[in-house]
Design an enzyme around this catalytic site. Structure first.
Site, PDB file in Angstrom:
ATOM      1  N   VAL A  61      59.100  47.221  49.020  1.00 38.47           N
ATOM      2  CA  VAL A  61      58.185  47.458  50.128  1.00 38.47           C
ATOM      3  C   VAL A  61      58.580  46.704  51.394  1.00 38.47           C
ATOM      4  O   VAL A  61      58.082  47.020  52.480  1.00 38.47           O
ATOM      5  CB  VAL A  61      56.727  47.113  49.752  1.00 38.47           C
ATOM      6  CG1 VAL A  61      56.233  48.002  48.624  1.00 38.47           C
ATOM      7  CG2 VAL A  61      56.566  45.635  49.404  1.00 38.47           C
ATOM      8  N   ASN A  87      49.362  48.424  47.188  1.00 40.03           N
ATOM      9  CA  ASN A  87      48.886  47.511  46.160  1.00 40.03           C
ATOM     10  C   ASN A  87      49.874  46.387  45.848  1.00 40.03           C
ATOM     11  O   ASN A  87      49.478  45.343  45.333  1.00 40.03           O
ATOM     12  CB  ASN A  87      48.614  48.322  44.882  1.00 40.03           C
ATOM     13  CG  ASN A  87      48.324  47.459  43.684  1.00 40.03           C
ATOM     14  OD1 ASN A  87      47.237  46.905  43.540  1.00 40.03           O
ATOM     15  ND2 ASN A  87      49.312  47.324  42.799  1.00 40.03           N
ATOM     16  N   TYR A 153      50.098  33.154  51.192  1.00 43.27           N
ATOM     17  CA  TYR A 153      49.302  34.266  50.658  1.00 43.27           C
ATOM     18  C   TYR A 153      48.040  34.479  51.484  1.00 43.27           C
ATOM     19  O   TYR A 153      47.700  35.614  51.844  1.00 43.27           O
ATOM     20  CB  TYR A 153      48.943  33.971  49.198  1.00 43.27           C
ATOM     21  CG  TYR A 153      48.323  35.140  48.478  1.00 43.27           C
ATOM     22  CD1 TYR A 153      49.120  36.138  47.945  1.00 43.27           C
ATOM     23  CD2 TYR A 153      46.943  35.254  48.333  1.00 43.27           C
ATOM     24  CE1 TYR A 153      48.556  37.219  47.277  1.00 43.27           C
ATOM     25  CE2 TYR A 153      46.377  36.326  47.663  1.00 43.27           C
ATOM     26  CZ  TYR A 153      47.192  37.309  47.137  1.00 43.27           C
ATOM     27  OH  TYR A 153      46.631  38.380  46.491  1.00 43.27           O
ATOM     28  N   LYS A 157      47.062  37.905  53.701  1.00 47.59           N
ATOM     29  CA  LYS A 157      45.880  38.705  53.383  1.00 47.59           C
ATOM     30  C   LYS A 157      44.877  38.717  54.541  1.00 47.59           C
ATOM     31  O   LYS A 157      44.168  39.715  54.737  1.00 47.59           O
ATOM     32  CB  LYS A 157      45.233  38.197  52.097  1.00 47.59           C
ATOM     33  CG  LYS A 157      46.101  38.414  50.856  1.00 47.59           C
ATOM     34  CD  LYS A 157      46.449  39.889  50.643  1.00 47.59           C
ATOM     35  CE  LYS A 157      47.196  40.123  49.342  1.00 47.59           C
ATOM     36  NZ  LYS A 157      47.532  41.546  49.116  1.00 47.59           N
ATOM     37  N   VAL A 186      40.933  38.609  39.301  1.00 45.14           N
ATOM     38  CA  VAL A 186      41.007  39.744  38.385  1.00 45.14           C
ATOM     39  C   VAL A 186      41.922  39.382  37.217  1.00 45.14           C
ATOM     40  O   VAL A 186      42.984  38.770  37.389  1.00 45.14           O
ATOM     41  CB  VAL A 186      41.527  41.002  39.105  1.00 45.14           C
ATOM     42  CG1 VAL A 186      41.587  42.197  38.153  1.00 45.14           C
ATOM     43  CG2 VAL A 186      40.647  41.321  40.308  1.00 45.14           C
ATOM     44  N   THR A 188      44.517  39.788  35.343  1.00 44.90           N
ATOM     45  CA  THR A 188      45.851  40.362  35.185  1.00 44.90           C
ATOM     46  C   THR A 188      46.854  39.217  35.166  1.00 44.90           C
ATOM     47  O   THR A 188      46.528  38.073  35.478  1.00 44.90           O
ATOM     48  CB  THR A 188      46.210  41.303  36.353  1.00 44.90           C
ATOM     49  OG1 THR A 188      46.327  40.528  37.552  1.00 44.90           O
ATOM     50  CG2 THR A 188      45.162  42.384  36.547  1.00 44.90           C
TER      51      THR A 188
END
Length: 260
Positions: A61, A87, A153, A157, A186, A188
């Protein structure tokens, strides 16, 4: 007829924890799905599992030419691109700002921010050719405030929020809606396993015990919101950012055994 049967959706990071959840749900509802990601083997395995109407493309990306190739492959396979889900994301190892090297800063922003920018740039002409569509950018609750040790990060964001609103203004008259989802913690590997170069996962910094909904989020929670935002039912929604965090940002919840 399913409302997704005429859609072709490109999901970046499409073989990861949240991405694979999105891909599976969209495919189950009749959409053509394109699984974009740096790990071609994982993407190919998911596409093979899903079978008909699924395509895996290698997508870095952070590289404009990789985006051009992915969009071209999507249109070749399915005729049109109608939805982009930005995503893909990477996490920095926790470190103070003064201990964060420039290379780490650049890498995180290249994927999380520049990758989203390049995705919008590459997808917009294809969405116009399709007569309109939707873009959903996956942000984070870290883009709503400061978080010690995660400056790259957090900065990326935060910027995704502004980029989402600007894109919504630029593309709205082309019948293209642009929205963002800001997940909390989340369950994951992105959250529960350490980032490269780190010994501690983000989950170590967040206990769900004080949340109003006292659990970690599940990929399906985020997918449910995504499915709504890319559906015709959300036709009047653009430039919006949806926090989905079980109450993380609200502060500690009143305990059930507290006096009323």
């Amino acid at each position: 007829m399913s409302s997704f049967s005429q859609q072709t959706v490109l999901v970046t990071g499409g073989a990861g924890g949240q991405g694979a959840s999105h891909v599976r749900a969209l495919h189950a509802e009749g959409a053509n799905v394109v699984i974009g990601g740096i790990n071609a083997e994982r993407g190919a395995a998911l596409a093979a599992e899903l079978g008909h109407r699924a395509l895996s493309v290698r997508l870095d990306v952070s590289r404009e030419e990789s985006w051009a190739a992915a969009v071209a492959a999507t249109e070749t396979a399915f005729g049109a691109l109608t939805t982009l889900v930005n995503n893909a994301g990477v996490q920095n190892p926790p470190a103070l700002i003064e201990s964060t090297d420039r290379a780490t800063w650049a890498r995180i922003l290249d994927v999380n921010l520049t990758g989203t920018f390049l995705g919008i740039k590459a997808a917009a002409p294809a969405l116009r050719r399709a007569g309109g569509g939707t873009i959903v950018n996956i942000g984070s609750t870290m883009g709503m405030g400061g978080t010690a040790f995660y400056a790259p990060y957090v900065a990326g964001k935060w910027a995704v929020r502004g980029l989402t609103r600007t894109a919504a203004l630029e593309l709205g008259r082309d019948n293209i809606r642009v929205n963002a989802i800001h997940p909390g913690v989340v369950d994951t590997a992105f959250i529960t396993e350490p980032a490269a170069g780190s010994d501690a996962p983000i989950a170590d910094f967040y206990s769900p015990e004080p949340f109003a909904v006292p659990r970690l989020g599940q990929p399906a929670d985020i997918t449910a919101l995504l499915m709504f935002l890319v559906s015709p039912e959300a036709a009047f929604i653009t430039g919006a950012g949806y926090v989905i965090d079980g109450g993380l940002l609200l502060g500690p919840a009143l305990q059930s055994d507290s006096p009323s």
